[in-house]
Scaffold this motif. Sequence first.
Motif, PDB file in Angstrom:
ATOM      1  N   HIS A  18      60.404  50.316  37.849  1.00 57.74           N
ATOM      2  CA  HIS A  18      59.430  50.550  36.780  1.00 57.74           C
ATOM      3  C   HIS A  18      59.805  49.707  35.566  1.00 57.74           C
ATOM      4  O   HIS A  18      60.976  49.444  35.325  1.00 57.74           O
ATOM      5  CB  HIS A  18      59.414  52.029  36.364  1.00 57.74           C
ATOM      6  CG  HIS A  18      59.068  52.962  37.473  1.00 57.74           C
ATOM      7  ND1 HIS A  18      57.773  53.237  37.822  1.00 57.74           N
ATOM      8  CD2 HIS A  18      59.841  53.678  38.323  1.00 57.74           C
ATOM      9  CE1 HIS A  18      57.763  54.086  38.832  1.00 57.74           C
ATOM     10  NE2 HIS A  18      59.017  54.369  39.163  1.00 57.74           N
ATOM     11  N   SER A  19      58.821  49.334  34.787  1.00 62.85           N
ATOM     12  CA  SER A  19      59.057  48.620  33.537  1.00 62.85           C
ATOM     13  C   SER A  19      59.014  49.628  32.385  1.00 62.85           C
ATOM     14  O   SER A  19      58.165  50.518  32.360  1.00 62.85           O
ATOM     15  CB  SER A  19      57.995  47.557  33.319  1.00 62.85           C
ATOM     16  OG  SER A  19      58.154  46.971  32.044  1.00 62.85           O
ATOM     17  N   VAL A  20      59.926  49.470  31.443  1.00 62.27           N
ATOM     18  CA  VAL A  20      59.949  50.345  30.269  1.00 62.27           C
ATOM     19  C   VAL A  20      58.660  50.190  29.479  1.00 62.27           C
ATOM     20  O   VAL A  20      58.135  51.154  28.914  1.00 62.27           O
ATOM     21  CB  VAL A  20      61.173  50.008  29.380  1.00 62.27           C
ATOM     22  CG1 VAL A  20      61.117  50.731  28.050  1.00 62.27           C
ATOM     23  CG2 VAL A  20      62.462  50.341  30.111  1.00 62.27           C
ATOM     24  N   TRP A  21      58.105  48.982  29.481  1.00 63.48           N
ATOM     25  CA  TRP A  21      56.897  48.709  28.701  1.00 63.48           C
ATOM     26  C   TRP A  21      55.685  49.484  29.214  1.00 63.48           C
ATOM     27  O   TRP A  21      54.723  49.688  28.471  1.00 63.48           O
ATOM     28  CB  TRP A  21      56.603  47.208  28.697  1.00 63.48           C
ATOM     29  CG  TRP A  21      57.639  46.469  27.907  1.00 63.48           C
ATOM     30  CD1 TRP A  21      58.693  45.763  28.402  1.00 63.48           C
ATOM     31  CD2 TRP A  21      57.747  46.397  26.492  1.00 63.48           C
ATOM     32  NE1 TRP A  21      59.445  45.248  27.370  1.00 63.48           N
ATOM     33  CE2 TRP A  21      58.873  45.621  26.191  1.00 63.48           C
ATOM     34  CE3 TRP A  21      56.996  46.914  25.439  1.00 63.48           C
ATOM     35  CZ2 TRP A  21      59.274  45.352  24.882  1.00 63.48           C
ATOM     36  CZ3 TRP A  21      57.392  46.642  24.143  1.00 63.48           C
ATOM     37  CH2 TRP A  21      58.515  45.873  23.871  1.00 63.48           C
TER      38      TRP A  21
ATOM     39  N   ILE B 289      63.678  49.589  35.119  1.00 64.88           N
ATOM     40  CA  ILE B 289      64.432  50.768  35.520  1.00 64.88           C
ATOM     41  C   ILE B 289      64.314  50.881  37.033  1.00 64.88           C
ATOM     42  O   ILE B 289      63.209  50.874  37.578  1.00 64.88           O
ATOM     43  CB  ILE B 289      63.873  52.048  34.867  1.00 64.88           C
ATOM     44  CG1 ILE B 289      63.946  51.941  33.346  1.00 64.88           C
ATOM     45  CG2 ILE B 289      64.616  53.269  35.365  1.00 64.88           C
ATOM     46  CD1 ILE B 289      63.237  53.065  32.638  1.00 64.88           C
ATOM     47  N   ILE B 290      65.458  50.986  37.704  1.00 62.55           N
ATOM     48  CA  ILE B 290      65.465  51.155  39.153  1.00 62.55           C
ATOM     49  C   ILE B 290      65.809  52.608  39.444  1.00 62.55           C
ATOM     50  O   ILE B 290      66.866  53.095  39.053  1.00 62.55           O
ATOM     51  CB  ILE B 290      66.482  50.215  39.817  1.00 62.55           C
ATOM     52  CG1 ILE B 290      66.108  48.766  39.523  1.00 62.55           C
ATOM     53  CG2 ILE B 290      66.537  50.458  41.319  1.00 62.55           C
ATOM     54  CD1 ILE B 290      67.123  47.757  39.977  1.00 62.55           C
ATOM     55  N   VAL B 291      64.887  53.296  40.096  1.00 61.65           N
ATOM     56  CA  VAL B 291      65.067  54.708  40.416  1.00 61.65           C
ATOM     57  C   VAL B 291      65.310  54.817  41.918  1.00 61.65           C
ATOM     58  O   VAL B 291      64.500  54.349  42.717  1.00 61.65           O
ATOM     59  CB  VAL B 291      63.810  55.522  40.022  1.00 61.65           C
ATOM     60  CG1 VAL B 291      63.989  56.987  40.362  1.00 61.65           C
ATOM     61  CG2 VAL B 291      63.505  55.338  38.552  1.00 61.65           C
ATOM     62  N   LYS B 292      66.431  55.418  42.270  1.00 56.95           N
ATOM     63  CA  LYS B 292      66.726  55.645  43.679  1.00 56.95           C
ATOM     64  C   LYS B 292      66.309  57.064  44.024  1.00 56.95           C
ATOM     65  O   LYS B 292      66.727  58.012  43.374  1.00 56.95           O
ATOM     66  CB  LYS B 292      68.210  55.455  43.967  1.00 56.95           C
ATOM     67  CG  LYS B 292      68.647  54.024  43.853  1.00 56.95           C
ATOM     68  CD  LYS B 292      70.078  53.861  44.272  1.00 56.95           C
ATOM     69  CE  LYS B 292      70.474  52.401  44.192  1.00 56.95           C
ATOM     70  NZ  LYS B 292      71.841  52.175  44.623  1.00 56.95           N
ATOM     71  N   LYS B 293      65.464  57.174  45.029  1.00 56.21           N
ATOM     72  CA  LYS B 293      64.998  58.485  45.463  1.00 56.21           C
ATOM     73  C   LYS B 293      65.518  58.743  46.862  1.00 56.21           C
ATOM     74  O   LYS B 293      65.547  57.854  47.701  1.00 56.21           O
ATOM     75  CB  LYS B 293      63.475  58.556  45.458  1.00 56.21           C
ATOM     76  CG  LYS B 293      62.882  58.555  44.075  1.00 56.21           C
ATOM     77  CD  LYS B 293      61.420  58.879  44.145  1.00 56.21           C
ATOM     78  CE  LYS B 293      60.861  59.025  42.747  1.00 56.21           C
ATOM     79  NZ  LYS B 293      59.468  59.400  42.764  1.00 56.21           N
ATOM     80  N   LYS B 294      65.900  59.976  47.109  1.00 56.75           N
ATOM     81  CA  LYS B 294      66.367  60.346  48.437  1.00 56.75           C
ATOM     82  C   LYS B 294      65.220  60.957  49.213  1.00 56.75           C
ATOM     83  O   LYS B 294      64.447  61.744  48.711  1.00 56.75           O
ATOM     84  CB  LYS B 294      67.530  61.324  48.334  1.00 56.75           C
ATOM     85  CG  LYS B 294      68.768  60.680  47.789  1.00 56.75           C
ATOM     86  CD  LYS B 294      69.967  61.519  48.041  1.00 56.75           C
ATOM     87  CE  LYS B 294      71.198  60.741  47.609  1.00 56.75           C
ATOM     88  NZ  LYS B 294      72.414  61.385  47.987  1.00 56.75           N
ATOM     89  N   LYS B 295      65.130  60.564  50.446  1.00 56.98           N
ATOM     90  CA  LYS B 295      64.100  61.068  51.324  1.00 56.98           C
ATOM     91  C   LYS B 295      64.728  62.178  52.158  1.00 56.98           C
ATOM     92  O   LYS B 295      65.843  62.047  52.638  1.00 56.98           O
ATOM     93  CB  LYS B 295      63.624  59.929  52.230  1.00 56.98           C
ATOM     94  CG  LYS B 295      62.280  60.125  52.805  1.00 56.98           C
ATOM     95  CD  LYS B 295      61.860  58.842  53.500  1.00 56.98           C
ATOM     96  CE  LYS B 295      60.433  58.950  53.949  1.00 56.98           C
ATOM     97  NZ  LYS B 295      60.021  57.771  54.673  1.00 56.98           N
TER      98      LYS B 295
END
Length: 136
Positions: free
Chosen positions: A37-40, A118-124
């Motif tokens: 995601h972009s902060v902007w 922003i890099i968000v790591k999500k667990k499946k």
Amino acid sequence: MGFLDKILNIFRKKELGTTKIEKTIYEIQKEEFEEIHSVWDYLKFVENTQAFHLTSVIGFEEWITMGEIKRRIKELFTVEYENERSLYPYIKTLVDCGLFEVSNVGGKRKWRRKELLIIVKKKKKETEQIREIREN
């Protein structure tokens, strides 16, 4: 269908079977994925403010001088400031916050936006993976 086609189909079926098994093992081992995601995308400035004007006319790729910033604001928003120096504190604040970059080359200051990701790591969930494997 010729003899050669039958032999190739046998090998294709074997390849599909092994890759499917390898794929399911790989999917079980990999439990997370990333979203970028972009902060902007999440920053919202009050409309018709100097900060809003600055973030609207300054881009990510090109360095822009104050003269060009004023020209773009005048062209896009048909606004001229009584005190033209009033933009400097807003730009300085955006630079201090880490949202803009500044360059002092040849005695002229130039600005541009920083690309903040922003890099968000999500667990499946493992149960969802097992369901997907069974469905395939």
